[in-house]
Design a protein around this motif. Structure first.
Motif, PDB file in Angstrom:
ATOM      1  N   ARG A   1      -8.218 -10.458  -8.397  1.00 15.87           N
ATOM      2  CA  ARG A   1      -7.642  -9.378  -9.200  1.00 15.87           C
ATOM      3  C   ARG A   1      -6.680  -8.487  -8.428  1.00 15.87           C
ATOM      4  O   ARG A   1      -6.041  -7.612  -9.014  1.00 15.87           O
TER       5      ARG A   1
ATOM      6  N   ASN B   1      -2.803  -9.326  -9.617  1.00 15.91           N
ATOM      7  CA  ASN B   1      -2.135  -8.705 -10.769  1.00 15.91           C
ATOM      8  C   ASN B   1      -2.562  -7.239 -10.914  1.00 15.91           C
ATOM      9  O   ASN B   1      -2.412  -6.643 -11.958  1.00 15.91           O
TER      10      ASN B   1
ATOM     11  N   MET C   1      -5.349  -5.718 -11.206  1.00 15.52           N
ATOM     12  CA  MET C   1      -6.353  -5.324 -12.185  1.00 15.52           C
ATOM     13  C   MET C   1      -7.418  -4.422 -11.563  1.00 15.52           C
ATOM     14  O   MET C   1      -8.149  -3.738 -12.274  1.00 15.52           O
TER      15      MET C   1
ATOM     16  N   TYR D   1      -7.821  -0.290 -12.035  1.00 20.91           N
ATOM     17  CA  TYR D   1      -8.595   0.468 -13.029  1.00 20.91           C
ATOM     18  C   TYR D   1     -10.020   0.737 -12.584  1.00 20.91           C
ATOM     19  O   TYR D   1     -10.751   1.437 -13.252  1.00 20.91           O
TER      20      TYR D   1
ATOM     21  N   GLU E   1     -12.941   2.372 -10.655  1.00 12.78           N
ATOM     22  CA  GLU E   1     -13.095   3.674 -10.025  1.00 12.78           C
ATOM     23  C   GLU E   1     -13.480   3.513  -8.557  1.00 12.78           C
ATOM     24  O   GLU E   1     -14.347   2.709  -8.220  1.00 12.78           O
TER      25      GLU E   1
ATOM     26  N   GLU F   1       3.874  -3.512 -15.163  1.00 14.57           N
ATOM     27  CA  GLU F   1       3.994  -4.358 -16.349  1.00 14.57           C
ATOM     28  C   GLU F   1       4.870  -5.584 -16.061  1.00 14.57           C
ATOM     29  O   GLU F   1       4.612  -6.660 -16.577  1.00 14.57           O
TER      30      GLU F   1
ATOM     31  N   ARG G   1       2.897  -8.211 -14.192  1.00 13.86           N
ATOM     32  CA  ARG G   1       1.926  -8.959 -14.996  1.00 13.86           C
ATOM     33  C   ARG G   1       2.587  -9.949 -15.939  1.00 13.86           C
ATOM     34  O   ARG G   1       1.904 -10.828 -16.471  1.00 13.86           O
ATOM     35  N   LYS G   2       3.888  -9.795 -16.152  1.00 11.09           N
ATOM     36  CA  LYS G   2       4.592 -10.817 -16.916  1.00 11.09           C
ATOM     37  C   LYS G   2       4.812 -12.037 -16.032  1.00 11.09           C
ATOM     38  O   LYS G   2       4.952 -13.157 -16.515  1.00 11.09           O
TER      39      LYS G   2
ATOM     40  N   MET H   1      -3.154 -13.942 -16.442  1.00  7.79           N
ATOM     41  CA  MET H   1      -4.563 -14.022 -16.078  1.00  7.79           C
ATOM     42  C   MET H   1      -5.408 -14.533 -17.235  1.00  7.79           C
ATOM     43  O   MET H   1      -5.206 -14.170 -18.385  1.00  7.79           O
TER      44      MET H   1
ATOM     45  N   PHE I   1      -9.489 -14.949 -18.348  1.00  6.77           N
ATOM     46  CA  PHE I   1     -10.744 -14.308 -17.960  1.00  6.77           C
ATOM     47  C   PHE I   1     -11.951 -15.228 -18.131  1.00  6.77           C
ATOM     48  O   PHE I   1     -11.877 -16.289 -18.744  1.00  6.77           O
TER      49      PHE I   1
ATOM     50  N   ASN J   1     -11.352 -14.049 -24.379  1.00  6.92           N
ATOM     51  CA  ASN J   1     -11.196 -12.718 -24.985  1.00  6.92           C
ATOM     52  C   ASN J   1      -9.953 -12.624 -25.848  1.00  6.92           C
ATOM     53  O   ASN J   1      -9.072 -11.819 -25.592  1.00  6.92           O
ATOM     54  N   PRO J   2      -9.875 -13.479 -26.892  1.00  3.66           N
ATOM     55  CA  PRO J   2      -8.730 -13.354 -27.792  1.00  3.66           C
ATOM     56  C   PRO J   2      -8.770 -12.003 -28.492  1.00  3.66           C
ATOM     57  O   PRO J   2      -9.842 -11.428 -28.668  1.00  3.66           O
ATOM     58  N   PHE J   3      -7.602 -11.501 -28.874  1.00  6.46           N
ATOM     59  CA  PHE J   3      -7.559 -10.251 -29.634  1.00  6.46           C
ATOM     60  C   PHE J   3      -8.055 -10.521 -31.050  1.00  6.46           C
ATOM     61  O   PHE J   3      -7.916 -11.633 -31.555  1.00  6.46           O
TER      62      PHE J   3
ATOM     63  N   GLY K   1       2.333 -11.045 -25.951  1.00  2.00           N
ATOM     64  CA  GLY K   1       3.107 -10.702 -24.753  1.00  2.00           C
ATOM     65  C   GLY K   1       4.584 -10.538 -25.052  1.00  2.00           C
ATOM     66  O   GLY K   1       5.249  -9.652 -24.505  1.00  2.00           O
TER      67      GLY K   1
ATOM     68  N   THR L   1      -1.118 -16.512 -22.305  1.00  6.10           N
ATOM     69  CA  THR L   1      -0.595 -16.232 -20.972  1.00  6.10           C
ATOM     70  C   THR L   1       0.687 -17.014 -20.714  1.00  6.10           C
ATOM     71  O   THR L   1       1.647 -16.491 -20.161  1.00  6.10           O
TER      72      THR L   1
END
Lengths: 262, 284
Positions: free
Chosen positions: A59, A62, A64, A67, A69, A92, A95-96, A100, A102, A106-108, A119, A172
């Motif tokens: 990670r 890209n 990730m 984020y 903490e 941004e 990441r294009k 990635m 996962f 995790n489709p929207f 994208g 992706t």
């Protein structure tokens, strides 16, 4: 001992490079002085027991971890020779270039079409013909188009797990990245779906640089060209996959790949 | 015998719980029954469209109902954007700084402040300092403050329920924070947000105390036609009628309560409908 593997394949072009990487989560040191290069158009697998830092390392490429903490790091991550932790870098854009996939598909909660087009749409592309062409091409690349061509407007959540993961890969691919990071992409899938994804990875490396975290030793040996073994935040060993799996240099690597611990 | 004893306790608790539940329902049923028996006969078209009057038989709730509609509309347009934006900030942009901690604690505290205190605040700030007078706008702004914490809390819960994996996927595709919020988080949480907003508004519709303090009148001869007009709302009209000695007015009060209850039930029903509809649509 020098862990950089500059000499593994001197003929190949280096796409991704990590120099002297330390990663901290607050006071916990998750990665210790990692040096590793990954070659263009090849598959590099990260193996190692849970919590060894391989996902954290993946990670970094890209950003990730930004984020998380308490995350902080030392060292440089280079993509095509450019430091991606430079202040001027637009995250941004990075990441294009570096996609990635996962662990859990995790489709929207949108249609298959909108998932793959996401994208492009967030890049502000309005050309409908172009978007449609990219969506179809990407779905063909992941060998899903024939299965879903009549259902493009149906929710991606209605698909099977393996199909969902291929939608995620297509999503992706649609923005035409040069690198694909895969974080245990088959761990939630059945053996048949897994085989399809592995086959796909094998085909994709013609055009992409692929880095894959996996818990599955056979998978690493089947699909990867290079393998890096991580243990307790350190990279113990890296090399051509066939060497790692036939004659590892370190006892720990051997114990892990033969299943004596892990 | 220990097992039998435990089963007995189980049964006793079951019946005790059932009794408690029924008690609440019975009280509500008696109350509503009473109101309906007294007031249902009084509700007709004239009651809904008549202006207030000194004679109970001629008095209607038109001005109060229109006042409530105005209050509802204005309060929604003020509180909805403010509350949702605050919730998005706290949930998505706010880092763990001291300022944000103070903000969060105070928002929870605000939810517990008695409504009359909001009335005093509204009187000082909106009516006097802003110079809005006893207008619908001042009342709506005061009620917006009152329901803001409820909306913020409900919206944050709805946003929190969106799986982290969806956010990660969006970021990994190169989406900015705002694109992720707009394209993923808000559509997925909108059902929950809407439910929270409607429930908060149905509370606002029933409030009398803060509006009395702000200057809503018991007797307004005309329905408001601009946000700066004087107004009254249904709870105040009911309060006014209940405190009159003539029996006719207490019948009027019951009838007005039925109308107010119907509006609140309707709003709650809409909230439930949206919640179910969205939950069916968004499933992980």
């Amino acid at each position: 001992m020098e862990l950089s593997q500059e000499n593994i394949d001197p003929t190949k072009k280096i796409k991704l490079q990590a120099n002297n990487i330390d990663v901290f989560y607050s006071h916990f040191k998750a990665l210790k002085n990692i040096n590793l290069s990954m070659y263009e158009n090849s598959v590099t697998a990260f193996i190692g027991p849970s919590g060894c830092g391989k996902s954290t390392f993946l990670r970094l490429f890209n950003r990730m971890n930004d984020y998380v903490e308490g995350f902080s790091m030392n060292g440089d991550i280079l993509v095509d020779g450019k430091n991606i932790y430079d202040d001027k870098l637009i995250i941004e854009d990075l990441r294009k270039e570096i996609g990635m996939v996962f662990q859990k598909p995790n489709p929207f909660p949108k249609s298959i079409f909108d998932n793959v087009a996401y994208g492009l749409k967030i890049q502000g592309i309005k050309d409908k013909a172009f978007i449609e062409e990219r969506v179809i091409t990407s779905l063909k690349q992941v060998a899903l188009f024939d299965e879903v061509k009549d259902d493009l407007n149906k929710s991606a959540l209605a698909l099977s797990g393996g199909q969902q993961q291929r939608v995620c890969i297509a999503r992706t691919l649609a923005v035409e990245p040069s690198v694909i990071l895969m974080d245990e992409p088959t761990s939630a899938l059945d053996p048949i779906a897994t085989a399809k994804i592995e086959e796909l990875v094998f085909e994709l490396k013609e055009n992409y640089t692929i880095v894959m975290v996996t818990h599955n030793m056979q998978q690493a040996s089947r699909v990867s060209d290079y393998t890096a073994f991580f243990y307790m935040g350190e990279m113990i060993e890296v090399g051509k996959t066939k060497n790692i799996f036939t004659k590892p240099e370190h006892e720990r690597t051997e114990n892990y790949i033969t299943g004596r611990f892990g | 015998m220990g097992a039998n004893n435990n089963r007995l306790k189980d049964k006793i608790f079951q019946y005790w719980g059932m009794t408690c539940t029924i008690m609440g329902l019975v009280l509500l049923a008696v109350f509503i029954g009473n109101i309906i028996v007294e007031g249902i006969g009084r509700i007709d078209w004239a009651f809904l469209t008549n202006l207030p009057s000194r004679r109970p038989g001629k008095a209607g709730i038109y001005t109060a109902m229109m006042g409530s509609v105005w209050i509802l509309f204005l309060t929604a347009s003020i509180a909805f954007p403010l509350g949702v934006a605050s919730a998005i900030y706290l949930e998505e942009y706010g880092t763990k700084s001291r300022l944000n901690n103070i903000l969060e604690i105070n928002i929870s505290n605000l939810a517990g402040v008695p409504s009359i205190i909001y009335g005093l605040l509204g009187l000082e700030v909106f009516v006097r300092i802003f110079g809005l007078g006893g207008s619908v706008l001042a009342g709506a702004m005061t009620l917006s403050l009152l329901i803001l914490p409820i909306i913020i809390v409900a919206t944050r819960e709805a946003i929190k329920a969106v799986p982290k994996s969806i956010k990660e996927a969006s970021f990994a595709m190169g989406a900015t924070k705002w694109q992720t919020i707009w394209n993923q988080i808000l559509p997925s949480s909108f059902g929950g947000i809407l439910t929270g907003v409607i429930l908060a508004l149905s509370r606002a519709v029933g409030e009398a105390a803060p509006l009395i303090v702000v200057g809503a009148l018991a007797y307004v001869p005309f329905a408001p036609s601009t946000p700066m007009d004087e107004f009254t709302v249904m709870p105040i009209q009911i309060f006014n009628w209940v405190s009159r000695p003539q029996h006719g007015f207490s019948v009027n009060a019951s009838a007005a309560i039925i109308v107010l209850l119907a509006i609140t039930f309707l709003m709650n029903g809409i909230a439930v409908y949206f919640r179910n509809k969205w939950q069916k649509k968004v499933k992980w």
